[in-house]
Design an enzyme around this catalytic site. Structure first.
Site, mmCIF file in Angstrom:
data_model
loop_
_atom_site.group_PDB
_atom_site.id
_atom_site.type_symbol
_atom_site.label_atom_id
_atom_site.label_comp_id
_atom_site.label_asym_id
_atom_site.label_seq_id
_atom_site.Cartn_x
_atom_site.Cartn_y
_atom_site.Cartn_z
ATOM 1 N N GLU A 87 0.835 -1.216 0.000
ATOM 2 C CA GLU A 87 0.000 0.000 0.000
ATOM 3 C C GLU A 87 0.870 1.266 0.000
ATOM 4 O OE1 GLU A 87 -2.403 0.225 3.539
ATOM 5 O OE2 GLU A 87 -3.795 1.686 2.676
ATOM 6 N N LYS A 91 -9.335 2.624 -3.078
ATOM 7 C CA LYS A 91 -9.731 2.026 -1.793
ATOM 8 C C LYS A 91 -11.114 2.514 -1.370
ATOM 9 C CE LYS A 91 -7.645 1.566 2.881
ATOM 10 N NZ LYS A 91 -6.380 1.846 3.631
ATOM 11 N N CYS A 129 -5.892 -2.825 2.136
ATOM 12 C CA CYS A 129 -5.809 -2.773 3.594
ATOM 13 C C CYS A 129 -7.181 -2.834 4.284
ATOM 14 C CB CYS A 129 -5.002 -1.555 4.017
ATOM 15 S SG CYS A 129 -4.303 -1.723 5.688
#
Lengths: 291, 291
Positions: free
Chosen positions: B46, B119, B156
């Site tokens: 990430e 994300k 994540c």
């Protein structure tokens, strides 16, 4: 931090004989033992009082089913009231002629019915011909108020569906039970056994983590026909930690203290419900997203 | 059974220096190493080329962001083309002034962009003040065709959401990547460290199991500020078995052979997609089910 709210939970892991009455009486004995060990909410295994009926497609097996209320739930309601405990009673339900479900009755500590769940996801695999026997549940995903905790129930195959756990948690379940009948095929066990058990436990632990709830999975044990039910019943906390686990062989009452205040703590520190992208979840109602 | 369809997957686990150019060059070196070990699809961690920028709310950190295309993706596109490998490049994206995302570009083996994911689930916890920096993604959950496999990316915090994995798998993802920056707070590690790592790995393994896909999670490593990123990057097969795992300390290229035909095998034997109760999933679009 919130003060503790402790509930003692019992998971009954059993073998089943051919005689349902024998299984019922042994289940009652196990419930009494668990209650003696302090259990306040006790969960029996899937179709608890009969040998797993789905290894073949046999019309005669429908005679193992019973109504709700029926002999098992009536007997368990009396025990629940006598002992002052909540009992989750999973039964092979005959709803009417030609209509059967794989169900679980949650009996409150006063002997009254707190709720009824009917298994929503029905498998059909070699030795698990459940689609022949069970109509998929028509009541949705549910959690029920009881004296000691809000209790959600999913049943066995439901465990592979995060959607089921999520929706049950969103009903307010604090204790999410998975009464189960899952096992090894002896010929496969050496190669796949450890991986299969791990996948089963991993999924249920993930439901604890994603939803910040306690999960408890009482599983059948012992050999019936071609299946060696793998026992290994366990309880997980809202972080997915395995709190206690039964052996893979032999009957067992697992009695575990669950501090329900941990649900608040877990969700405060891992606030997953805060951030769900519900605006982007419509396709979850699709079967597949065609390319 | 279907014949094998093997793809070599590489996960790059790195420390990050303060200088983004240094990190870019080291990432390129790591990609070259992984490709030399046979990796065909390589996933970086990430916001791969900067120190994790969200430990404080600091306007100056927005200067670490870059456009797409921008220096990092352009450099990686050239390497992808040169080596003939797919690279997943997660960047701190500046979309325009005052609008930033935590994104991942999938670059195909010819250097062309296969797709962009932003994300969707943005955390906000002490030391992870991501809501200050990143606007939640507005492109939904996606998977992209590449030369070697259909690649899905979640990032994540998305890992805690089974809905994200499900929707990405339903787009056809075969390899589902979770570029990550997750770590321990040193003061908590002794008590909670093992449980936290286990919860993280358990969730991602559960996405493999529930969806019958490979998952790969390259995680940052090393100490930055108050966080000890826990490394421990890993790859799981469609049964949730951990195929390989990096250490908790030190840079690492994990290169693993994934037989994509296992996806068909797993879903044939564990046909979870067959039975999803999509008729009962409407409430997944709710925030909570009020009692």
């Amino acid at each position: 931090m919130s003060s503790k709210k402790e509930v003692r939970v019992g998971l009954i892991q059993m073998t089943c004989a051919e005689d349902a009455e024998v299984n019922l009486q042994r289940s009652i004995a196990n419930v009494r033992e668990a209650a003696k060990a302090g259990a306040q909410v006790i969960c029996l295994q899937e179709v608890f009082n009969v040998q797993y009926p789905c290894q073949t497609e046999d019309h005669a097996n429908f005679e193992l089913a019973e109504t709700i209320p029926g002999p098992s739930t009536t007997a368990m309601a009396a025990i629940a009231k006598e002992l002052g405990v909540v009992i989750v009673v999973p039964v092979f339900e005959k709803r009417t002629h030609g209509l059967y479900h794989n169900s679980a009755v949650v009996i409150d500590a006063d002997g009254q019915t707190a709720g009824l769940y009917r298994k929503m996801h029905i498998p059909d695999d070699p030795l698990y011909y459940e689609k022949f026997y069970f109509t998929p549940g028509d009541r949705g995903f549910l959690a029920f108020n009881t004296r000691f905790a809000k209790v959600g129930v999913c049943i066995c195959w439901d465990q592979w569906y995060p959607e089921a756990a999520r929706l049950t948690a969103m009903q307010g379940a604090e204790l999410l039970f998975y009464p189960t009948a899952i096992g090894w095929i002896p010929g496969e066990k050496d190669v796949y056994g450890a991986s299969q058990y791990s996948a089963w436990q991993t999924m249920i632990r993930s439901h604890s983590i994603a939803n910040g709830v306690f999960t408890g999975a009482p599983n059948r044990v012992g050999v019936e026909g071609a299946i060696q039910f793998w026992g290994g019943s366990f309880m997980a906390d809202p972080y997915g930690n395995v709190m206690a686990q039964s052996p893979h062989e032999g009957e067992n009452q697992l009695v575990v203290t669950c501090d329900l205040s941990l649900i608040n703590t877990a969700r405060t520190h891992w606030p997953f419900f805060r951030d769900r992208r519900i605006d982007a979840f419509a396709d979850l109602q699709k079967r597949w997203c065609e390319q």
